[in-house]
Design a protein around this motif. Sequence first.
Motif, mmCIF file in Angstrom:
data_model
loop_
_atom_site.group_PDB
_atom_site.id
_atom_site.type_symbol
_atom_site.label_atom_id
_atom_site.label_comp_id
_atom_site.label_asym_id
_atom_site.label_seq_id
_atom_site.Cartn_x
_atom_site.Cartn_y
_atom_site.Cartn_z
ATOM 1 N N TYR A 165 -8.319 -51.836 44.381
ATOM 2 C CA TYR A 165 -8.804 -52.704 45.452
ATOM 3 C C TYR A 165 -10.105 -53.399 45.037
ATOM 4 O O TYR A 165 -10.285 -54.599 45.268
ATOM 5 C CB TYR A 165 -9.035 -51.857 46.705
ATOM 6 N N SER A 166 -10.980 -52.620 44.354
ATOM 7 C CA SER A 166 -12.264 -53.210 43.962
ATOM 8 C C SER A 166 -12.096 -54.263 42.871
ATOM 9 O O SER A 166 -12.982 -55.084 42.648
ATOM 10 C CB SER A 166 -13.211 -52.108 43.472
ATOM 11 N N ALA A 189 -7.599 -56.470 53.755
ATOM 12 C CA ALA A 189 -8.315 -55.639 54.721
ATOM 13 C C ALA A 189 -7.921 -56.001 56.143
ATOM 14 O O ALA A 189 -7.663 -55.126 56.985
ATOM 15 C CB ALA A 189 -9.820 -55.818 54.523
ATOM 16 N N PHE A 190 -7.838 -57.304 56.413
ATOM 17 C CA PHE A 190 -7.477 -57.761 57.758
ATOM 18 C C PHE A 190 -6.056 -57.349 58.115
ATOM 19 O O PHE A 190 -5.781 -56.848 59.214
ATOM 20 C CB PHE A 190 -7.628 -59.292 57.831
ATOM 21 N N ARG A 227 -12.066 -61.456 45.790
ATOM 22 C CA ARG A 227 -12.629 -61.254 47.127
ATOM 23 C C ARG A 227 -11.727 -61.791 48.259
ATOM 24 O O ARG A 227 -11.492 -61.059 49.233
ATOM 25 C CB ARG A 227 -14.014 -61.910 47.201
ATOM 26 N N PRO A 228 -11.172 -63.025 48.163
ATOM 27 C CA PRO A 228 -10.319 -63.511 49.272
ATOM 28 C C PRO A 228 -9.107 -62.609 49.499
ATOM 29 O O PRO A 228 -8.735 -62.312 50.631
ATOM 30 C CB PRO A 228 -9.883 -64.903 48.801
ATOM 31 N N VAL A 229 -8.530 -62.185 48.390
ATOM 32 C CA VAL A 229 -7.348 -61.307 48.507
ATOM 33 C C VAL A 229 -7.765 -60.002 49.173
ATOM 34 O O VAL A 229 -7.050 -59.451 50.023
ATOM 35 C CB VAL A 229 -6.748 -61.044 47.104
ATOM 36 N N ARG A 230 -8.935 -59.530 48.779
ATOM 37 C CA ARG A 230 -9.425 -58.262 49.322
ATOM 38 C C ARG A 230 -9.604 -58.354 50.840
ATOM 39 O O ARG A 230 -9.179 -57.474 51.586
ATOM 40 C CB ARG A 230 -10.768 -57.932 48.647
#
Lengths: 230, 212
Positions: free
Chosen positions: A111-112, A123-124, A116-119
Amino acid sequence: MTENKLNEKIGTAPCEMAGLIPWYVNGTLSAAEQSDLEQHIAVCALCQREALRCQSLVEELPTPQDTWKPTPAHFAAILANVDQMEEEALKREINHTKAAPGFLRRMGTWYSQTPRPVRWTLAFETFAFALLALFLVLPHSPIQNANGNYETLSDVGSPAATKGASIRLVFSEDMTTQELFDLLKQAKAQIRQGPSEVGSYTVEVESAEKARSLTLLRANPKVRLVQLVE
Amino acid sequence: MSKYVDEAQGVALLKRIAAKDRKAFEAFYYLYAEGFGRFLMKMLKHQEWVDEAVNDVMLTVWQSAGSYDPEKGRLSTWLFGIAHKKGLKLLERNGRYREESLEDYPEEADSDEDGAPELYNTDMSPNSQPERVVMGWELGDAMSWAFSKLSADHLAVIDLCFAEGYSYQEIADIVGCPINTVKTRLFHARKRLAELLARKGFSLPEQVKVTI
């Protein structure tokens, strides 16, 4: 002429037992082999010579000039290597543990490493999915108002119990929501049911205000039908 | 080694080594290392190489003590097998393995036939009546020289059979080849030894009386 050369010349078959002679000489044959060979050697000149040669070899074996002896220093070096070997084995074990972490650790690492956008999207989505799952799992009951007589427009089959008079209304098509709101407020009426398939609403008014409400409703030009429901 | 060391004592020590007992490891070293060190010395001929090979053998013992199964053979056979492999690896690494290649003896490569009796037609005694001193050399000197010229494979089978006193089955286990290969290899080793001695004008005496 030697016996072997003579054998070669006359084509005599060599002795099949000769292959065991070295072990006859070093005394490691089984009792049966030993016994068979002893009987054979007694009558076989070739094997007698083989036995003599092997015996001579044993007696003439050279004594090594350089000998090797264990020493405390050498053993200390071995122990140092053992320590190093065990240390390396431990490191490998640790690396192996690091290389094969648990599921959550691996998910966290993965995940890390995502952009960032995919993350954030993940998450959402995960949060939404969790919320939906929670909603489906938790027991839920209909929300009721304080009086227990609230119902929706679609709840046609089971109208709430009324305390006052019911009036059925049909409004004109050009009536706005605000006009409807004002009218019902003036008449002190509350929608209880509707719209029906023909576009009628049932409103409730207080019994004491029934006459006044009927007058007000009938006086409004945008109300096409006012009918008291008995 | 097998002739001098108490097998049961060695096995007991090995069990303790399997449990990582360093005292037992030390006792095992002083009990066995001289034996297989002697074997490795003949094979490798260099003190520092033997130090390294004995070290490798002992590390293998430390790591694999638990894998030794007394049902499968004597402890000394197991140890000599490890020592033989380590010795060959060292020779290979130093480019000294098979200076005298076994390709010169194709029969040894993978012999599954029952012995090789036809090989015994070769005469191994260039001089039927050897002199004890030839050209200033004594037989012992000639033997030492001839042994130094043998290949590692030939030297191993001669040493294991005549010096260490192993059976053909045990030698097969140690060098990792079939029994018949051991027999033919030993024959070729003795033949080669006889040829080398003959170059110096010697042969093995045949006057020794063997009790039959």
